[in-house]
Motif scaffolding. Structure first.
Motif, PDB file in Angstrom:
ATOM      1  N   SER A 121       0.832  -1.074  -0.018  1.00  0.00           N
ATOM      2  CA  SER A 121      -0.077   0.192  -0.104  1.00  0.00           C
ATOM      3  C   SER A 121       0.993   1.321  -0.030  1.00  0.00           C
ATOM      4  O   SER A 121       0.351   2.235  -0.612  1.00  0.00           O
ATOM      5  N   ALA A 122       1.982   1.526   0.733  1.00  0.00           N
ATOM      6  CA  ALA A 122       2.815   2.489   0.847  1.00  0.00           C
ATOM      7  C   ALA A 122       3.580   2.694  -0.496  1.00  0.00           C
ATOM      8  O   ALA A 122       3.526   3.893  -0.963  1.00  0.00           O
ATOM      9  N   LEU A 123       4.048   1.537  -0.955  1.00  0.00           N
ATOM     10  CA  LEU A 123       4.692   1.488  -2.375  1.00  0.00           C
ATOM     11  C   LEU A 123       3.747   1.911  -3.476  1.00  0.00           C
ATOM     12  O   LEU A 123       3.980   2.692  -4.412  1.00  0.00           O
ATOM     13  N   ALA A 124       2.528   1.458  -3.633  1.00  0.00           N
ATOM     14  CA  ALA A 124       1.424   2.081  -4.461  1.00  0.00           C
ATOM     15  C   ALA A 124       0.987   3.430  -4.365  1.00  0.00           C
ATOM     16  O   ALA A 124       0.050   3.955  -4.851  1.00  0.00           O
ATOM     17  N   THR A 125       1.454   4.347  -3.160  1.00  0.00           N
ATOM     18  CA  THR A 125       1.096   5.784  -2.886  1.00  0.00           C
ATOM     19  C   THR A 125       2.434   6.480  -3.289  1.00  0.00           C
ATOM     20  O   THR A 125       2.816   7.042  -2.361  1.00  0.00           O
ATOM     21  N   ARG A 189      16.070  -4.306  -3.334  1.00  0.00           N
ATOM     22  CA  ARG A 189      16.788  -3.376  -4.428  1.00  0.00           C
ATOM     23  C   ARG A 189      15.686  -2.785  -5.456  1.00  0.00           C
ATOM     24  O   ARG A 189      15.802  -1.836  -6.029  1.00  0.00           O
ATOM     25  N   ARG A 190      14.311  -3.192  -5.507  1.00  0.00           N
ATOM     26  CA  ARG A 190      13.414  -2.509  -6.191  1.00  0.00           C
ATOM     27  C   ARG A 190      12.671  -1.311  -5.422  1.00  0.00           C
ATOM     28  O   ARG A 190      12.318  -0.279  -6.116  1.00  0.00           O
ATOM     29  N   VAL A 191      12.785  -1.187  -4.327  1.00  0.00           N
ATOM     30  CA  VAL A 191      12.448  -0.234  -3.283  1.00  0.00           C
ATOM     31  C   VAL A 191      13.356   0.844  -3.169  1.00  0.00           C
ATOM     32  O   VAL A 191      13.060   2.034  -3.080  1.00  0.00           O
ATOM     33  N   VAL A 192      14.659   0.505  -3.191  1.00  0.00           N
ATOM     34  CA  VAL A 192      15.669   1.642  -2.923  1.00  0.00           C
ATOM     35  C   VAL A 192      15.627   2.738  -3.745  1.00  0.00           C
ATOM     36  O   VAL A 192      15.858   3.968  -3.252  1.00  0.00           O
ATOM     37  N   PRO A 193      15.379   2.563  -5.201  1.00  0.00           N
ATOM     38  CA  PRO A 193      15.269   3.635  -6.033  1.00  0.00           C
ATOM     39  C   PRO A 193      14.110   4.561  -5.720  1.00  0.00           C
ATOM     40  O   PRO A 193      14.199   5.872  -5.870  1.00  0.00           O
ATOM     41  N   LEU A 194      12.831   3.868  -5.477  1.00  0.00           N
ATOM     42  CA  LEU A 194      11.899   4.683  -4.861  1.00  0.00           C
ATOM     43  C   LEU A 194      12.208   5.653  -3.778  1.00  0.00           C
ATOM     44  O   LEU A 194      11.591   6.805  -3.599  1.00  0.00           O
ATOM     45  N   VAL A 195      13.072   5.011  -2.731  1.00  0.00           N
ATOM     46  CA  VAL A 195      13.446   5.592  -1.605  1.00  0.00           C
ATOM     47  C   VAL A 195      14.272   7.107  -1.954  1.00  0.00           C
ATOM     48  O   VAL A 195      13.929   8.245  -1.492  1.00  0.00           O
ATOM     49  N   GLN A 196      15.137   6.613  -2.713  1.00  0.00           N
ATOM     50  CA  GLN A 196      16.064   7.776  -3.155  1.00  0.00           C
ATOM     51  C   GLN A 196      15.428   8.903  -4.043  1.00  0.00           C
ATOM     52  O   GLN A 196      15.860  10.057  -3.946  1.00  0.00           O
ATOM     53  N   MET A 197      14.318   8.481  -4.587  1.00  0.00           N
ATOM     54  CA  MET A 197      13.524   9.650  -5.442  1.00  0.00           C
ATOM     55  C   MET A 197      12.623  10.472  -4.632  1.00  0.00           C
ATOM     56  O   MET A 197      11.907  11.294  -4.994  1.00  0.00           O
ATOM     57  N   GLY A 198      12.348   9.977  -3.272  1.00  0.00           N
ATOM     58  CA  GLY A 198      11.390  10.532  -2.504  1.00  0.00           C
ATOM     59  C   GLY A 198      10.064   9.998  -2.847  1.00  0.00           C
ATOM     60  O   GLY A 198       9.337  10.769  -2.590  1.00  0.00           O
ATOM     61  N   GLU A 199       9.809   8.853  -3.330  1.00  0.00           N
ATOM     62  CA  GLU A 199       8.546   8.257  -3.618  1.00  0.00           C
ATOM     63  C   GLU A 199       7.837   7.675  -2.706  1.00  0.00           C
ATOM     64  O   GLU A 199       6.560   7.441  -2.563  1.00  0.00           O
ATOM     65  N   THR A 200       8.633   7.044  -1.601  1.00  0.00           N
ATOM     66  CA  THR A 200       8.196   6.225  -0.663  1.00  0.00           C
ATOM     67  C   THR A 200       8.903   6.170   0.454  1.00  0.00           C
ATOM     68  O   THR A 200      10.117   6.821   0.684  1.00  0.00           O
ATOM     69  N   ASP A 201       8.457   6.008   1.644  1.00  0.00           N
ATOM     70  CA  ASP A 201       9.059   6.192   2.954  1.00  0.00           C
ATOM     71  C   ASP A 201      10.406   5.131   3.248  1.00  0.00           C
ATOM     72  O   ASP A 201      10.447   3.991   2.723  1.00  0.00           O
ATOM     73  N   ALA A 202      11.320   5.626   3.589  1.00  0.00           N
ATOM     74  CA  ALA A 202      12.801   5.052   4.012  1.00  0.00           C
ATOM     75  C   ALA A 202      12.321   3.805   4.725  1.00  0.00           C
ATOM     76  O   ALA A 202      12.962   2.909   4.795  1.00  0.00           O
ATOM     77  N   ASN A 203      11.405   3.782   5.577  1.00  0.00           N
ATOM     78  CA  ASN A 203      11.141   2.535   6.632  1.00  0.00           C
ATOM     79  C   ASN A 203      10.636   1.427   5.840  1.00  0.00           C
ATOM     80  O   ASN A 203      10.854   0.332   6.365  1.00  0.00           O
TER      81      ASN A 203
END
Length: 238
Positions: A121-125, A189-203
């Motif tokens: 849910s967090a990723l899809a937001t 590995r798929r989530v890290v780029p989204l964190v770096q782009m500010g698209e999802t929570d680092a948690n």
């Protein structure tokens, strides 16, 4: 797609919408109840319409985020969501083997599957298109990370110290958990780029990082409890 998405037309409705759908399907599977034909009470309202699993809205290669944004299915967001779903499926398979052997941490794995729904849910937001209401609904807190660390410490204290690199092995339960660990690393590995782009929570990335450590630990624990031998890496003679 996983439970948090039923397709573009229905969009993302979180766990509440998923529960409503499952309850409707359960009611439908029971069929009408009561007496013989002609004796059933007549309802004044129509039965609820059950939404179809297929919506055809993704046939052109696009899908919807929780924010309503349409993105290509190979977008980084959906890569992360899909890999997280794959991880939950791998854990579900491992749980069947683990439950058969009576391991008590099966309950922990089921709880982790529920947390992975929250991860999805967090990723899809994506934050670039999210409103405050979206972010409040899908916020991912540090609680699950702390709980994983506590579980890791609990099992690590019962294991013999590591003296060599361990190969995925140690019986069916252990090997299945090692496979889950590898999928978890890919999800991270798929989530890290989204964190770096500010698209999802680092948690979210932190949780997946701890989860891979947890899966490694309980894989070793399962092998120990089952009396199975773990295979170690041996350098090839040149």
């Amino acid at each position: 797609m996983a439970v948090w998405m039923f397709g573009g037309r229905l969009g993302l409705r979180g766990h509440l919408g998923a529960c409503r759908l499952l309850l409707c399907l359960r009611f439908q599977s029971r069929g009408p109840q009561g007496g013989e034909d002609g004796d059933r009470p007549q309802s004044s309202s129509k039965a609820p319409k059950i939404p179809k699993i297929y919506t055809k809205t993704g046939d052109k290669g696009f899908s919807s985020t929780f924010t309503g944004e349409r993105r290509p299915k190979d977008d980084q967001v959906f890569e992360a969501v899909g890999t997280t779903d794959e991880l939950s499926s791998a854990i579900g398979f491992a749980m069947e083997l683990i439950t058969e052997r009576g391991h008590t941490f099966a309950e922990e794995l089921q709880k982790i599957q529920c947390v992975l729904q929250d991860v999805g849910s967090a990723l899809a937001t994506p934050r670039s298109s999210a409103r405050e209401a979206h972010l409040r609904h899908t916020a991912f807190e540090e609680g699950p990370i702390t709980e994983l660390e506590q579980w890791i410490d609990k099992y690590s204290s019962q294991l013999p110290p590591l003296t060599a690199f361990i190969l995925p092995s140690g019986g069916k339960s252990s090997s299945a958990l090692h496979f889950c660990r590898a999928v978890c690393r890919r999800a991270e590995r798929r989530v890290v780029p989204l964190v770096q782009m500010g698209e999802t929570d680092a948690n979210v990335a932190k949780f997946l990082n701890r989860l891979s450590d947890y899966l490694f630990t309980v894989a070793r624990y399962a092998a120990m409890k089952e009396g199975a031998q773990e295979k170690i890496y041996k350098k090839r003679d040149m």
